[in-house]
Motif scaffolding. Structure first.
Motif, PDB file in Angstrom:
ATOM      1  N   LYS A  59       0.830  -1.207   0.000  1.00  0.00           N
ATOM      2  CA  LYS A  59       0.000   0.000   0.000  1.00  0.00           C
ATOM      3  C   LYS A  59       0.868   1.261   0.000  1.00  0.00           C
ATOM      4  O   LYS A  59       0.634   2.186  -0.784  1.00  0.00           O
ATOM      5  CB  LYS A  59      -0.884  -0.020   1.250  1.00  0.00           C
ATOM      6  CG  LYS A  59      -1.718   1.220   1.446  1.00  0.00           C
ATOM      7  CD  LYS A  59      -2.677   1.002   2.618  1.00  0.00           C
ATOM      8  CE  LYS A  59      -3.514   2.221   2.890  1.00  0.00           C
ATOM      9  NZ  LYS A  59      -2.754   3.278   3.560  1.00  0.00           N
ATOM     10  N   MET A  60       1.907   1.286   0.847  1.00  0.00           N
ATOM     11  CA  MET A  60       2.756   2.474   0.926  1.00  0.00           C
ATOM     12  C   MET A  60       3.540   2.674  -0.369  1.00  0.00           C
ATOM     13  O   MET A  60       3.682   3.795  -0.847  1.00  0.00           O
ATOM     14  CB  MET A  60       3.726   2.368   2.107  1.00  0.00           C
ATOM     15  CG  MET A  60       3.093   2.499   3.472  1.00  0.00           C
ATOM     16  SD  MET A  60       2.029   3.945   3.675  1.00  0.00           S
ATOM     17  CE  MET A  60       3.197   5.272   3.369  1.00  0.00           C
ATOM     18  N   GLU A  63       1.283   4.172  -2.833  1.00  0.00           N
ATOM     19  CA  GLU A  63       1.012   5.596  -2.564  1.00  0.00           C
ATOM     20  C   GLU A  63       2.191   6.468  -2.985  1.00  0.00           C
ATOM     21  O   GLU A  63       2.018   7.561  -3.518  1.00  0.00           O
ATOM     22  CB  GLU A  63       0.722   5.804  -1.065  1.00  0.00           C
ATOM     23  CG  GLU A  63      -0.652   5.305  -0.659  1.00  0.00           C
ATOM     24  CD  GLU A  63      -0.951   5.567   0.813  1.00  0.00           C
ATOM     25  OE1 GLU A  63      -0.186   6.294   1.479  1.00  0.00           O
ATOM     26  OE2 GLU A  63      -1.958   5.029   1.291  1.00  0.00           O
ATOM     27  N   LYS A 119       9.459   5.704   4.246  1.00  0.00           N
ATOM     28  CA  LYS A 119       8.003   5.523   4.335  1.00  0.00           C
ATOM     29  C   LYS A 119       7.508   4.098   4.131  1.00  0.00           C
ATOM     30  O   LYS A 119       6.359   3.791   4.438  1.00  0.00           O
ATOM     31  CB  LYS A 119       7.308   6.448   3.332  1.00  0.00           C
ATOM     32  CG  LYS A 119       7.499   7.917   3.669  1.00  0.00           C
ATOM     33  CD  LYS A 119       6.715   8.799   2.714  1.00  0.00           C
ATOM     34  CE  LYS A 119       7.134  10.251   2.818  1.00  0.00           C
ATOM     35  NZ  LYS A 119       6.859  10.849   4.125  1.00  0.00           N
ATOM     36  N   ALA A 120       8.349   3.241   3.573  1.00  0.00           N
ATOM     37  CA  ALA A 120       7.891   1.858   3.363  1.00  0.00           C
ATOM     38  C   ALA A 120       8.324   1.012   4.564  1.00  0.00           C
ATOM     39  O   ALA A 120       9.467   1.095   5.005  1.00  0.00           O
ATOM     40  CB  ALA A 120       8.485   1.303   2.071  1.00  0.00           C
TER      41      ALA A 120
ATOM     42  N   HIS B  59      -2.977   0.061   8.537  1.00  0.00           N
ATOM     43  CA  HIS B  59      -2.022   0.317   7.440  1.00  0.00           C
ATOM     44  C   HIS B  59      -1.778   1.789   7.161  1.00  0.00           C
ATOM     45  O   HIS B  59      -1.176   2.133   6.137  1.00  0.00           O
ATOM     46  CB  HIS B  59      -2.449  -0.384   6.137  1.00  0.00           C
ATOM     47  CG  HIS B  59      -2.435  -1.872   6.218  1.00  0.00           C
ATOM     48  ND1 HIS B  59      -2.911  -2.678   5.216  1.00  0.00           N
ATOM     49  CD2 HIS B  59      -1.997  -2.717   7.179  1.00  0.00           C
ATOM     50  CE1 HIS B  59      -2.772  -3.959   5.565  1.00  0.00           C
ATOM     51  NE2 HIS B  59      -2.231  -3.993   6.764  1.00  0.00           N
ATOM     52  N   PHE B  61      -0.045   5.358   8.832  1.00  0.00           N
ATOM     53  CA  PHE B  61       0.748   5.890   9.941  1.00  0.00           C
ATOM     54  C   PHE B  61      -0.147   6.716  10.855  1.00  0.00           C
ATOM     55  O   PHE B  61      -1.032   7.434  10.387  1.00  0.00           O
ATOM     56  CB  PHE B  61       1.898   6.750   9.415  1.00  0.00           C
ATOM     57  CG  PHE B  61       2.956   5.954   8.723  1.00  0.00           C
ATOM     58  CD1 PHE B  61       3.721   5.041   9.433  1.00  0.00           C
ATOM     59  CD2 PHE B  61       3.169   6.090   7.367  1.00  0.00           C
ATOM     60  CE1 PHE B  61       4.692   4.280   8.794  1.00  0.00           C
ATOM     61  CE2 PHE B  61       4.140   5.335   6.721  1.00  0.00           C
ATOM     62  CZ  PHE B  61       4.899   4.432   7.439  1.00  0.00           C
ATOM     63  N   MET B  80      11.602   2.921   9.968  1.00  0.00           N
ATOM     64  CA  MET B  80      11.865   2.003   8.861  1.00  0.00           C
ATOM     65  C   MET B  80      13.279   2.140   8.308  1.00  0.00           C
ATOM     66  O   MET B  80      13.853   3.221   8.315  1.00  0.00           O
ATOM     67  CB  MET B  80      10.863   2.257   7.729  1.00  0.00           C
ATOM     68  CG  MET B  80       9.464   1.777   8.052  1.00  0.00           C
ATOM     69  SD  MET B  80       8.531   2.923   9.063  1.00  0.00           S
ATOM     70  CE  MET B  80       8.186   4.176   7.878  1.00  0.00           C
ATOM     71  N   GLY B  82      14.288   0.490   5.053  1.00  0.00           N
ATOM     72  CA  GLY B  82      14.287  -0.218   3.771  1.00  0.00           C
ATOM     73  C   GLY B  82      15.187   0.464   2.758  1.00  0.00           C
ATOM     74  O   GLY B  82      15.960   1.356   3.078  1.00  0.00           O
TER      75      GLY B  82
END
Lengths: 160, 83
Positions: A59-60, A63, A119-120, B59, B61, B80, B82
């Motif tokens: 979803k992120m 977006e 953000k992910a 899901h 924030f 996070m 990633g």
């Protein structure tokens, strides 16, 4: 426009070819490929395990991709992010953006990887000879993402 | 309510997922974290520093003042890393 979160490796050439196949409107393609580095700080790492929040991750990423398309005139985009256990040299993330012109492709590619990092919902666990440790979020990553923040419009004073 | 934990929060709590019955006076994320901390030393240790915790409600924030309800999926995790 596509987002994939997967355990398997990916083929950069095949992804580039698939994204642009049959397209004659695209003039420039930008590509970011992230690899697992063997050094983190002082210590060599032997492996890295990526954990993610299935469902929210997709979803992120979707977006973030939508936001890139809102900001730049993009003809095609792809984000592939791996999870699970990876070793130094392994491919970890791929971002491809395509547009009629190079500037939109290059800028949006940088935007996507900067935003993705903050953000992910992914977390990296590094394995070293001294044990495993969770990677701490870096302020430099926050700063890189913040560069892309748009100036907030004052409510009720929309441009005429 | 379903609660998910990720990365070192999951390890410290000792579970990746659990379903809890929410006390009636727990109405937002901050109150949920305070209540979870009363459930034992592992929770206390995992959740002691709220500045190191990020939250998602269904899901999305969310901040500590975000309202929560029984059917929500709440996730607690560190910032996070990633990319």
């Amino acid at each position: 426009m596509a987002v994939r979160v997967q355990r398997e490796d990916f083929d950069v050439g095949a992804e580039l070819a698939a994204l642009t196949a049959g397209r004659t409107d695209i003039g420039g393609v930008s590509c970011f490929l992230g690899l697992v580095r063997d050094i983190a700080g002082e210590r060599p790492i032997t492996a890295m395990t990526l954990e993610h929040y299935a469902g929210m991750t997709e979803k992120m990423l979707g977006e973030i991709e939508t936001e890139a398309r809102r900001r730049w005139p993009l003809d095609a985009t792809l984000i592939v992010h791996r999870h699970g256990r990876l070793e130094p040299g392994d491919r970890i993330v791929l971002v491809i953006t395509a547009s009629a012109h190079r500037k939109a492709a290059i800028e949006s590619c940088e935007f996507l990887i900067d935003w993705l990092k903050t953000k992910a919902p992914f977390w990296k666990l590094e394995e070293t000879d001294a044990g495993a440790r969770w990677v701490a979020a870096r302020q430099s990553d926050d700063a890189a993402a913040a560069r892309w923040k748009e100036p907030r419009q004052t409510a009720g004073k929309a441009a005429k | 309510m379903k609660i998910l934990y990720f990365a070192w929060l999951r390890q410290r709590v000792g579970a990746g997922e659990e379903t809890v019955d929410l006390p009636a006076d727990v109405k937002n994320v901050g109150q949920l974290i305070d209540w979870l901390k009363t459930r034992g030393p592992a929770y206390q240790a995992a959740l002691s520093d709220t500045s190191a915790i990020r939250v998602a409600v269904n899901h999305e924030f969310a901040g500590l003042d975000a309202a929560i309800a029984a059917g929500d999926e709440i996730a607690l995790f560190p910032p996070m890393t990633g990319g």
